[in-house]
Design a protein around this motif. Structure first.
Motif, mmCIF file in Angstrom:
data_model
loop_
_atom_site.group_PDB
_atom_site.id
_atom_site.type_symbol
_atom_site.label_atom_id
_atom_site.label_comp_id
_atom_site.label_asym_id
_atom_site.label_seq_id
_atom_site.Cartn_x
_atom_site.Cartn_y
_atom_site.Cartn_z
ATOM 1 N N ASP A 48 -22.483 14.702 -27.152
ATOM 2 C CA ASP A 48 -23.769 15.892 -27.205
ATOM 3 C C ASP A 48 -22.006 17.163 -26.936
ATOM 4 O OD1 ASP A 48 -25.742 16.019 -27.295
ATOM 5 O OD2 ASP A 48 -26.282 16.277 -25.183
ATOM 6 N N GLU A 49 -20.762 16.769 -27.781
ATOM 7 C CA GLU A 49 -19.231 17.427 -27.558
ATOM 8 C C GLU A 49 -18.912 17.626 -29.161
ATOM 9 O OE1 GLU A 49 -16.953 15.617 -24.335
ATOM 10 O OE2 GLU A 49 -18.482 14.582 -23.838
ATOM 11 N N GLU A 50 -18.009 18.505 -28.762
ATOM 12 C CA GLU A 50 -17.514 18.709 -30.207
ATOM 13 C C GLU A 50 -15.922 18.033 -29.869
ATOM 14 O OE1 GLU A 50 -17.316 22.877 -30.274
ATOM 15 O OE2 GLU A 50 -19.684 23.183 -30.623
ATOM 16 N N GLU A 107 -10.414 27.996 -23.642
ATOM 17 C CA GLU A 107 -11.820 27.973 -23.421
ATOM 18 C C GLU A 107 -11.417 28.150 -21.693
ATOM 19 O OE1 GLU A 107 -14.408 25.622 -25.486
ATOM 20 O OE2 GLU A 107 -12.396 24.404 -26.725
ATOM 21 N N GLY A 108 -11.070 29.055 -20.910
ATOM 22 C CA GLY A 108 -11.390 29.305 -19.470
ATOM 23 C C GLY A 108 -10.734 28.034 -18.501
ATOM 24 N N ARG A 109 -10.461 26.444 -19.081
ATOM 25 C CA ARG A 109 -10.424 25.995 -18.255
ATOM 26 C C ARG A 109 -8.818 26.092 -17.603
ATOM 27 N NH1 ARG A 109 -13.293 22.706 -22.734
ATOM 28 N NH2 ARG A 109 -11.064 23.271 -24.356
ATOM 29 N N ARG A 135 -10.210 13.960 -22.490
ATOM 30 C CA ARG A 135 -10.481 13.839 -21.136
ATOM 31 C C ARG A 135 -8.816 13.101 -21.159
ATOM 32 N NH1 ARG A 135 -15.233 11.605 -21.108
ATOM 33 N NH2 ARG A 135 -15.478 13.728 -20.415
ATOM 34 N N ARG A 148 -21.031 8.711 -12.076
ATOM 35 C CA ARG A 148 -19.260 8.988 -12.964
ATOM 36 C C ARG A 148 -18.597 9.410 -12.012
ATOM 37 N NH1 ARG A 148 -19.683 12.267 -17.568
ATOM 38 N NH2 ARG A 148 -21.620 10.988 -18.171
ATOM 39 N N GLY A 174 -9.132 26.201 -13.837
ATOM 40 C CA GLY A 174 -9.703 24.826 -13.276
ATOM 41 C C GLY A 174 -7.890 23.791 -13.652
ATOM 42 N N LEU A 192 -12.507 14.431 -10.197
ATOM 43 C CA LEU A 192 -12.847 15.769 -10.669
ATOM 44 C C LEU A 192 -12.288 15.992 -12.493
ATOM 45 C CD1 LEU A 192 -12.575 18.045 -7.830
ATOM 46 C CD2 LEU A 192 -14.800 17.570 -9.207
ATOM 47 N N THR A 212 -24.091 10.731 -26.136
ATOM 48 C CA THR A 212 -24.341 11.291 -24.434
ATOM 49 C C THR A 212 -25.397 10.789 -23.868
ATOM 50 O OG1 THR A 212 -23.010 12.405 -26.209
ATOM 51 C CG2 THR A 212 -23.404 13.190 -23.226
ATOM 52 N N ILE A 244 -13.583 14.843 -14.704
ATOM 53 C CA ILE A 244 -15.483 15.523 -15.271
ATOM 54 C C ILE A 244 -15.229 16.383 -16.325
ATOM 55 C CG2 ILE A 244 -16.780 16.032 -13.744
ATOM 56 C CD1 ILE A 244 -16.865 13.836 -11.650
ATOM 57 N N ILE A 245 -14.125 17.195 -15.745
ATOM 58 C CA ILE A 245 -13.853 18.656 -16.122
ATOM 59 C C ILE A 245 -13.574 18.497 -17.853
ATOM 60 C CG2 ILE A 245 -13.767 19.457 -13.999
ATOM 61 C CD1 ILE A 245 -10.680 20.366 -14.457
ATOM 62 N N TYR A 246 -13.363 17.796 -18.333
ATOM 63 C CA TYR A 246 -12.045 17.757 -19.432
ATOM 64 C C TYR A 246 -13.482 17.052 -20.852
ATOM 65 C CZ TYR A 246 -8.480 19.142 -17.044
ATOM 66 O OH TYR A 246 -7.264 20.295 -16.307
ATOM 67 N N PRO A 247 -13.494 17.783 -21.746
ATOM 68 C CA PRO A 247 -14.225 16.642 -22.699
ATOM 69 C C PRO A 247 -13.996 15.516 -23.731
ATOM 70 C CG PRO A 247 -14.058 18.921 -23.501
ATOM 71 C CD PRO A 247 -13.019 19.095 -21.996
#
Lengths: 418, 42
Positions: A241-243, A256-258, A383, A150, A261, A373, A14, A376-379
Motif C-alpha cells: 500500500d505504498e508508492e 508532501e507536507g513532511r 524510512r 510497530r 514533522g 515516531l 502490507t 512510523i511517520i515515513y513511508p
C-alpha cells in the motif's frame, strides 16, 4: 482481489503483515536486529571503560581523550546520515551487514592501535558502522512488525542498546583486570563478525523494500513462503500500500507536507540525548564533589542505565495504547524535573540513585518514543533515511555537554578574572 | 542542572507541535483516502 491476504492471485503484503499474527519468523528478524543493537551499545561504551588503561599505556593525559570519545560520535553521525539513504537505495540487509563488518574489523584494529591518531581513525571507522547500522535495523524491525505492535516492537528492540551498555560494562569490569584492555576490543570485534555471518545466512531483506523498489519478485515469493504461507499461488502478484518515491530519499523528508514533522522531530532528539549524556557524564563528578565514594558513584550511575532500559522498552507500547502526547510530554517534563531534583539530591546515595533512575526512565520514554515516531511517520522508500537523519541531532545533543562545559569554564574564568 | 532541565521543557513544547502536525497530516490523508502513506495510521 486484494481482500484475502494470501491464496489469491494478488497478495497485499502490507495487509499480510499488518493484519496477521506476529510469527516466529518476524520475531527472528527483530531478534537479529536487537542483537546488532546490543553490541552497538556494548561497543559504544567500551572506549570509556578502557580509556584510563590506554592513557596509562600511551602515557597521555585522560583529559586528551575527549578527541577519542568524540571521534566515535563523529563516525556514528556520518554513518547514520550516509547509511540511511544507502539502505533506502540498496536494501536494509546489505547495509546492515556492511555496517556490522565495519564495527567488527575496526573494533579489532582498535586493540592494535599504538598511537592516538591511530586510535582516533579506528574509532571513527568503527563509529561509521555503529551509526550506520541504526537506521537499517530500525527500518527492518518497523517493516516486519504488524502495525498494531510497530511502535512497541521498535522501542523494545531499541532498548537492547542501553542493555548492551549495561552488560558490556559488567563484562568489561571482569575482562580488563584479568585479560587487559585489548581483550574488550578483540571480543567486541569478533562477535559482530560472527553476527554478520548469521545476518547473511538467516536475515531476510525487507519485503516492503523489495516491493517498493520492485526489484526481485522471486525473493519476495521466497520470503512470503518462509514467514506466512507455504501455499502461495505460483502466479501470485505481490503489492504494497505504498508508492516508490523516486529520486534522492533525503529530499522527500521535506516534501508532501513532511517538512514540519521532520524538523519538529529533530529538536526532542537533540534535547533528550543531550540531557541523558549530561546526566551520565556529570553525575559521577557531582557525587564525588558531595563526598560520595567511587564505588557508590558507580552504583548510582548504573540506575540511569536501568531506568533507560525500562523506559525505552515500554515507550512504544504505551504510545500505542495512550497516544503520542500522554507519553512523550510527561516523559520530557518529568525527565526535566528529575534532572533538577538530582542537582539537590547529590549528597545522598539513595536519593541520587532514585533521581538518576527517574531521569533514565522518563527520558527513555521520550527518546525511544521519538525513535518509534521516526520509524512510523515515513513511508518505506525513505524510512531508513528519515531514521538516519535524526541521528546527527541526537549526536549533536550527545556532544553538547562538551560545549556546555567549555561555556561554563569560560564564564567561570571571566568571573575569576573580574 | 536547572539550565539542563530547560532542554526537557523545550523538547516538550516541540512534542506538542509535532503532535499537532501529526494529527493534521493524518486527517489530511484520511480525507484524501489515499493509501500511499498507510504507515502513518498507527
Amino acid at each position: 482481489m486484494t481482500d484475502a491476504p494470501h491464496q489469491s492471485r494478488e497478495v497485499n503484503i502490507t495487509r499480510l503483515i499488518d493484519d496477521g499474527p506476529l510469527t516466529r519468523f518476524q520475531i527472528g528478524v527483530i531478534v537479529c536486529c536487537a542483537l546488532v543493537n546490543l553490541f552497538d551499545g556494548a561497543d559504544t561504551q567500551s572506549i570509556g571503560v578502557a580509556a584510563p588503561f590506554i592513557a596509562d599505556e600511551f602515557g597521555i593525559e585522560i583529559a586528551n581523550f575527549k578527541w577519542i570519545f568524540s571521534s566515535a560520535l563523529v563516525g556514528a553521525t556520518l554513518g547514520a546520515a550516509t547509511f540511511g539513504p544507502l539502505a533506502d537505495r540498496f536494501g536494509r540487509k546489505t547495509l546492515l551487514i556492511v555496517a556490522t563488518i565495519l564495527i567488527g574489523i575496526f573494533t579489532i584494529l582498535t586493540a592494535f592501535a599504538t598511537s592516538v591518531p591511530m586510535l582516533i581513525a579506528f574509532r571513527v571507522l568503527a563509529g561509521l558502522g555503529l551509526g550506520g547500522a541504526t537506521p537499517c535495523f530500525i527500518a527492518l524491525t518497523s517493516e516486519y512488525a504488524p502495525a498494531r505492535f510497530r511502535a512497541a516492537l521498535v522501542t523494545v528492540m531499541w532498548a537492547a542498546f542501553p542493555l548492551g551498555g549495561l552488560t558490556g560494562g559488567l563484562l568489561n569490569s571482569y575482562l580488563i583486570p584479568t585479560m587487559g584492555w585489548r581483550a574488550i576490543f578483540y571480543i567486541g570485534g569478533v562477535v559482530p563478525l560472527l553476527i554478520a555471518v548469521v545476518l547473511a545466512l538467516f536475515l531476510p531483506e525487507s519485503i516492503k523494500f523489495l516491493l517498493a523498489r520492485a526489484t526481485d519478485t522471486d525473493a519476495v515469493r521466497r520470503i512470503v513462503a518462509r514467514f506466512r504461507s507455504p501455499g502461495v499461488s505460483p502466479d501470485a502478484r505481490f503489492v504494497v500500500d505504498e508508492e516508490h518515491l523516486p529520486g534522492t530519499p533525503v529530499r522527500h523528508l521535506f516534501t508532501e507536507g513532511r517538512m514540519p514533522g521532520t524538523l519538529l522531530l529533530w529538536v526532542p532528539f537533540f534535547m533528550g540525548f543531550g540531557i541523558l549524556t549530561v546526566v551520565t557524564l556529570w553525575t559521577p563528578a557531582l557525587l564525588r564533589l558531595n563526598g560520595i565514594s567511587a564505588a557508590n558513584t558507580a552504583f548510582v550511575v548504573a540506575f540511569n542505565g536501568l531506568g533507560a532500559v525500562v523506559g525505552q522498552s515500554s515507550a512504544g507500547r504505551l504510545i500505542q495504547r495512550f497516544g503520542i502526547l500522554p507519553i512523550l510530554l510527561p516523559g520530557f517534563l518529568l525527565g526535566a524535573a528529575a534532572t533538577v531534583g538530582l542537582g539537590y539530591a547529590a549528597s545522598s546515595v539513595a536519593l541520587a540513585a532514585t533521581f538518576v533512575g527517574l531521569v533514565g526512565l522518563f527520558l527513555g520514554f521520550g527518546t525511544a518514543g521519538a525513535i518509534a515516531l521516526a520509524a512510523i511517520i515515513y513511508p518505506t522508500s525513505i524510512r531508513s533515511t528519515g531514521v538516519g537523519w535524526v541521528w546527527p541531532w541526537a549526536a549533536s545533543g550527545r556532544s553538547s555537554p562538551h560545549g556546555l562545559r567549555a561555556l561554563c569554564s569560560a564564564r567561570a574564568g571571566r568571573l575569576t578574572a573580574s | 542542572m536547572i539550565v539542563i532541565a530547560c532542554g526537557g521543557l523545550i523538547a516538550a513544547v516541540f512534542v506538542v507541535l509535532f503532535r499537532a502536525w501529526f494529527v493534521r497530516q493524518k486527517a489530511g490523508l484520511l480525507a484524501d483516502d489515499t493509501s500511499t502513506k498507510a504507515s502513518l495510521l498507527v
